[in-house]
Enzyme design. Structure first.
Site, mmCIF file in Angstrom:
data_model
loop_
_atom_site.group_PDB
_atom_site.id
_atom_site.type_symbol
_atom_site.label_atom_id
_atom_site.label_comp_id
_atom_site.label_asym_id
_atom_site.label_seq_id
_atom_site.Cartn_x
_atom_site.Cartn_y
_atom_site.Cartn_z
ATOM 1 N N VAL A 9 -0.249 6.250 11.838
ATOM 2 C CA VAL A 9 -0.908 7.746 12.413
ATOM 3 C C VAL A 9 -0.165 9.022 11.959
ATOM 4 N N GLY A 11 0.619 9.117 8.641
ATOM 5 C CA GLY A 11 0.447 9.360 7.279
ATOM 6 C C GLY A 11 -0.807 10.311 7.215
ATOM 7 N N GLN A 12 -1.031 10.424 5.841
ATOM 8 C CA GLN A 12 -1.978 11.621 5.380
ATOM 9 C C GLN A 12 -3.251 11.291 6.139
ATOM 10 N N ASP A 67 5.700 -1.391 14.734
ATOM 11 C CA ASP A 67 5.922 -1.796 13.122
ATOM 12 C C ASP A 67 4.839 -2.758 12.986
ATOM 13 N N SER A 93 1.975 2.414 0.926
ATOM 14 C CA SER A 93 0.898 2.601 0.255
ATOM 15 C C SER A 93 1.066 2.917 -1.323
ATOM 16 N N THR A 136 -9.034 -0.759 -0.369
ATOM 17 C CA THR A 136 -8.769 0.175 -1.163
ATOM 18 C C THR A 136 -9.425 -0.151 -2.623
ATOM 19 N N GLU A 138 -7.933 -0.022 -5.413
ATOM 20 C CA GLU A 138 -6.948 -0.860 -6.031
ATOM 21 C C GLU A 138 -7.253 -2.240 -6.350
ATOM 22 N N TYR A 160 0.877 -4.217 -4.547
ATOM 23 C CA TYR A 160 0.096 -3.622 -3.663
ATOM 24 C C TYR A 160 -1.352 -3.949 -3.287
ATOM 25 N N LYS A 164 -3.310 -6.005 -0.527
ATOM 26 C CA LYS A 164 -4.453 -5.401 0.150
ATOM 27 C C LYS A 164 -5.479 -6.519 -0.134
ATOM 28 N N HIS A 190 -8.130 9.452 -2.203
ATOM 29 C CA HIS A 190 -8.267 10.752 -1.443
ATOM 30 C C HIS A 190 -7.204 11.296 -1.245
HETATM 31 P P1 NAP Z 1 0.541 7.318 3.764
HETATM 32 O O1 NAP Z 1 0.211 8.652 3.965
HETATM 33 O O2 NAP Z 1 1.496 6.680 2.992
HETATM 34 O O3 NAP Z 1 0.708 6.591 5.262
HETATM 35 C C1 NAP Z 1 0.844 5.346 5.651
HETATM 36 C C2 NAP Z 1 1.083 5.111 6.960
HETATM 37 O O4 NAP Z 1 1.620 3.859 7.490
HETATM 38 C C3 NAP Z 1 2.596 6.091 7.609
HETATM 39 O O5 NAP Z 1 2.272 6.669 8.911
HETATM 40 C C4 NAP Z 1 3.531 4.976 7.488
HETATM 41 O O6 NAP Z 1 4.687 5.580 8.377
HETATM 42 C C5 NAP Z 1 2.936 3.898 8.072
HETATM 43 N N1 NAP Z 1 3.727 2.636 7.858
HETATM 44 C C6 NAP Z 1 4.158 2.133 6.451
HETATM 45 N N2 NAP Z 1 4.871 0.980 6.772
HETATM 46 C C7 NAP Z 1 4.576 0.707 8.186
HETATM 47 C C8 NAP Z 1 4.859 -0.298 8.927
HETATM 48 N N3 NAP Z 1 5.487 -1.509 8.567
HETATM 49 N N4 NAP Z 1 4.421 -0.517 10.053
HETATM 50 C C9 NAP Z 1 3.893 0.939 10.813
HETATM 51 N N5 NAP Z 1 3.590 1.708 10.209
HETATM 52 C C10 NAP Z 1 3.838 1.805 8.924
HETATM 53 O O7 NAP Z 1 -1.116 6.677 3.390
HETATM 54 P P2 NAP Z 1 -2.442 7.092 3.585
HETATM 55 O O8 NAP Z 1 -2.755 7.883 2.137
HETATM 56 O O9 NAP Z 1 -2.690 7.814 4.710
HETATM 57 O O10 NAP Z 1 -3.485 5.947 3.258
HETATM 58 C C11 NAP Z 1 -3.820 5.304 4.741
HETATM 59 C C12 NAP Z 1 -4.079 3.842 4.478
HETATM 60 O O11 NAP Z 1 -5.196 4.181 3.429
HETATM 61 C C13 NAP Z 1 -2.984 3.003 3.929
HETATM 62 O O12 NAP Z 1 -3.345 1.574 4.222
HETATM 63 C C14 NAP Z 1 -3.563 3.095 2.262
HETATM 64 O O13 NAP Z 1 -3.095 1.799 1.672
HETATM 65 C C15 NAP Z 1 -4.916 2.967 2.398
HETATM 66 N N6 NAP Z 1 -5.625 3.773 1.255
HETATM 67 C C16 NAP Z 1 -5.475 4.998 0.810
HETATM 68 C C17 NAP Z 1 -5.942 5.671 -0.140
HETATM 69 C C18 NAP Z 1 -5.580 7.083 -0.507
HETATM 70 O O14 NAP Z 1 -6.052 7.458 -1.574
HETATM 71 N N7 NAP Z 1 -4.980 7.634 0.493
HETATM 72 C C19 NAP Z 1 -7.123 4.896 -0.758
HETATM 73 C C20 NAP Z 1 -7.563 3.700 -0.281
HETATM 74 C C21 NAP Z 1 -6.768 3.159 0.697
HETATM 75 P P3 NAP Z 1 5.868 6.475 7.991
HETATM 76 O O15 NAP Z 1 5.263 7.761 8.192
HETATM 77 O O16 NAP Z 1 6.857 6.261 9.114
HETATM 78 O O17 NAP Z 1 6.237 6.084 6.644
HETATM 79 N N1 GDD Z 2 2.448 8.653 -8.622
HETATM 80 C C1 GDD Z 2 2.368 8.971 -9.958
HETATM 81 N N2 GDD Z 2 3.316 9.968 -10.450
HETATM 82 N N3 GDD Z 2 1.208 8.654 -10.694
HETATM 83 C C2 GDD Z 2 1.169 9.236 -11.986
HETATM 84 C C3 GDD Z 2 2.231 10.013 -12.503
HETATM 85 C C4 GDD Z 2 3.298 10.293 -11.897
HETATM 86 O O1 GDD Z 2 4.261 11.099 -12.216
HETATM 87 N N4 GDD Z 2 1.791 10.294 -13.708
HETATM 88 C C5 GDD Z 2 0.734 9.558 -13.858
HETATM 89 N N5 GDD Z 2 0.459 8.804 -12.819
HETATM 90 C C6 GDD Z 2 -0.844 8.157 -12.788
HETATM 91 C C7 GDD Z 2 -0.525 6.681 -12.155
HETATM 92 O O2 GDD Z 2 -0.151 5.935 -13.180
HETATM 93 C C8 GDD Z 2 -2.016 6.345 -11.803
HETATM 94 O O3 GDD Z 2 -2.792 5.783 -12.828
HETATM 95 C C9 GDD Z 2 -2.554 7.742 -11.323
HETATM 96 O O4 GDD Z 2 -1.878 8.560 -11.912
HETATM 97 C C10 GDD Z 2 -2.745 7.744 -9.766
HETATM 98 O O5 GDD Z 2 -1.580 7.425 -9.308
HETATM 99 P P1 GDD Z 2 -1.005 7.905 -7.589
HETATM 100 O O6 GDD Z 2 -1.526 9.067 -7.293
HETATM 101 O O7 GDD Z 2 0.222 7.218 -7.311
HETATM 102 O O8 GDD Z 2 -2.094 6.927 -6.700
HETATM 103 P P2 GDD Z 2 -2.676 5.334 -6.955
HETATM 104 O O9 GDD Z 2 -4.072 5.543 -7.679
HETATM 105 O O10 GDD Z 2 -1.924 4.674 -7.643
HETATM 106 O O11 GDD Z 2 -2.956 4.773 -5.516
HETATM 107 C C11 GDD Z 2 -3.430 5.757 -4.470
HETATM 108 O O12 GDD Z 2 -4.859 5.296 -4.526
HETATM 109 C C12 GDD Z 2 -4.987 3.976 -4.246
HETATM 110 C C13 GDD Z 2 -6.720 4.100 -4.128
HETATM 111 O O13 GDD Z 2 -7.222 3.904 -5.483
HETATM 112 C C14 GDD Z 2 -2.705 5.158 -3.377
HETATM 113 O O14 GDD Z 2 -3.108 6.213 -2.339
HETATM 114 C C15 GDD Z 2 -2.956 4.057 -2.737
HETATM 115 O O15 GDD Z 2 -2.719 3.700 -1.558
HETATM 116 C C16 GDD Z 2 -4.610 3.777 -2.663
HETATM 117 O O16 GDD Z 2 -4.842 2.587 -2.493
#
Ligand code: NAP
Ligand code: GDD
Length: 359
Positions: A9, A11-12, A67, A93, A136, A138, A160, A164, A190
């Site tokens: 909760v 997180g983003q 947790d 994540s 995801t 991913e 990761y 997942k 997102h």
């Molecule tokens: P985020 O901002 O990194 O938030 C992750 C949340 O999980 C935080 O509240 C974190 O708590 C909590 N957490 C981490 N480890 C935990 C544990 N062991 N027990 C309980 N809570 C834990 O991620 P998000 O971007 O909101 O994404 C939400 C979910 O969607 C994640 O599962 C992510 O993998 C998945 N997802 C995200 C995206 C994306 O683009 N954002 C896309 C596809 C899937 P703390 O605040 O204490 O660290």
């Molecule tokens: N983080 C990061 N930092 N990524 C970079 C950088 C940098 O300086 N420069 C280039 N990138 C490239 C990464 O190599 C990747 O290809 C892309 O930017 C996106 O990286 P992230 O924003 O870290 O996201 P992600 O795609 O690896 O993962 C996110 O999206 C997934 C869904 O497709 C996370 O939110 C995952 O939790 C989520 O599942």
């Protein structure tokens, strides 16, 4: 009143989802981790509204320490609340970090999912409690088809992604074995004003704001050629809820259907911050130059490369559009960047003010 439990909760997505469900009239419970430093920034709006409601005896938002790796604690929380809906968003994540912490990523992202499903099953809540699993794009990793849809084969490319993958299949397995309403949202990237600061989009918008305000000289990035399907987090949490309101549990791809490079995101972010970029060089030598001043403000640093990269992700959201009535293009790519830049320009400006007050 329906009860929802959100893991992750703080997180983003968790913070937007909590706001969304409270607006829908739910009683919302969130799991937070004990931390030595403050980790509830994204919940501040909710907390201040809830404080006033609690004084009137109308509290609808509750936080519980927990947790997802701790099965006993998770079972106790779920047993106490007996929620109608669980949204399992908790995860390590960060894809890059998962190469440094593969074991912890496995415990949280794979075993954590199992702990929740198993708690619901052994508590006898299989018929009552619906479960949303944060899957995801991913999972598609080294993509086997473009664009990716629900039937595209998976090929994860990181610890990761592999963890997942277990979360995805165990959710599907509990659905098929125990007739549970357990569904996966296969969400593509997102972003938002609340995105963690080490994900690429937020790293860029914060740096662009700081460079525009003279607080930072340079932004170092990894793979500029990487392509992603980027949507707006606030639009995506609506879909999590829609997936659980659907008449049967099914898995859905949630994406915009548009793909852009990291380079393109960087260019537009700087443009919105008032800086025109031009690119010179190739590969590790590529540089982003401020057209007006001639200064190098973007560089490539190999330390941000990944041991195995996901080169491109592009989703096909037709199923979600058709069956859930979801609009994938509510917020355009340009609008997303603009929102993030406006917010970070303000944040950086405030950082200056806060710093000045200590001078
Ligand atoms: P985020 O901002 O990194 O938030 C992750 C949340 O999980 C935080 O509240 C974190 O708590 C909590 N957490 C981490 N480890 C935990 C544990 N062991 N027990 C309980 N809570 C834990 O991620 P998000 O971007 O909101 O994404 C939400 C979910 O969607 C994640 O599962 C992510 O993998 C998945 N997802 C995200 C995206 C994306 O683009 N954002 C896309 C596809 C899937 P703390 O605040 O204490 O660290
Ligand atoms: N983080 C990061 N930092 N990524 C970079 C950088 C940098 O300086 N420069 C280039 N990138 C490239 C990464 O190599 C990747 O290809 C892309 O930017 C996106 O990286 P992230 O924003 O870290 O996201 P992600 O795609 O690896 O993962 C996110 O999206 C997934 C869904 O497709 C996370 O939110 C995952 O939790 C989520 O599942």
């Amino acid at each position: 009143m329906k009860k929802a439990l959100i893991t992750g909760v703080t997180g983003q997505d968790g913070s937007y989802l909590a706001e969304f469900l409270l607006e829908k009239g739910y009683e919302v419970h969130g799991i937070i981790r004990r931390s030595s430093s403050y980790n509830q920034e994204r919940l501040e709006d909710i907390m201040s509204k809830e404080e006033a409601e609690a004084l009137k005896g109308h509290q609808r938002f509750y936080l519980h320490y927990g947790d997802v790796t701790d099965a006993l604690n998770i079972t106790k929380i779920i047993g106490d609340i007996r929620p109608d809906e669980i949204y399992n968003l908790a995860a390590q994540s960060h894809v890059r970090v998962s190469f440094d912490m593969p074991g912890y990523t496995l415990d949280t992202d794979a075993k954590g999912t199992l702990n929740i499903l198993e708690a619901v099953r052994i508590l006898g809540l299989s018929e009552k409690t619906k479960i949303y699993q944060a899957s995801t794009s991913e999972l598609f990793g080294k993509v086997q088809e473009v664009p990716q849809k629900e039937t595209t084969p998976f090929y994860p490319r990181s610890p990761y992604g592999v963890a997942k993958l277990y979360g995805f299949w165990i959710t599907k397995n509990y659905r098929e074995s125990y007739n549970m309403f357990a569904a996966n949202g296969i969400l593509f990237n997102h972003e938002s004003e609340r995105r963690g600061e080490t994900f690429v989009t937020r790293k860029i918008t914060l740096a662009a704001a700081r460079i525009a305000q003279g607080k930072q000289k340079k932004l170092c990035l990894g793979n500029l050629d990487s392509l992603r399907d980027w949507g707006y987090a606030k639009d995506y949490v609506e879909c999590m809820w829609l997936i659980l309101q659907h008449d049967k549990p099914e898995d859905f791809v949630i994406a915009t259907g548009e793909m852009h490079s990291v380079r393109e995101f960087t260019e537009l972010a700087f443009k919105n911050a008032g800086i025109e970029l031009k690119w010179t060089g190739k590969g590790i030598e590529e540089k982003g130059i401020n057209k007006k001043t001639g200064e190098v403000i973007v560089e490539v640093d190999s330390k941000f490369f990944r041991p195995a990269e996901v080169d491109q992700l592009l989703g096909n959201p037709t199923k979600a559009k058709t069956l859930l009535g979801w609009n994938p293009t509510k917020t355009s790519f340009n609008e997303l960047i603009k929102k993030m830049i406006i917010s970070d320009m303000k944040k950086v400006n405030n950082e200056q003010k806060i710093k000045k007050s200590f001078d």
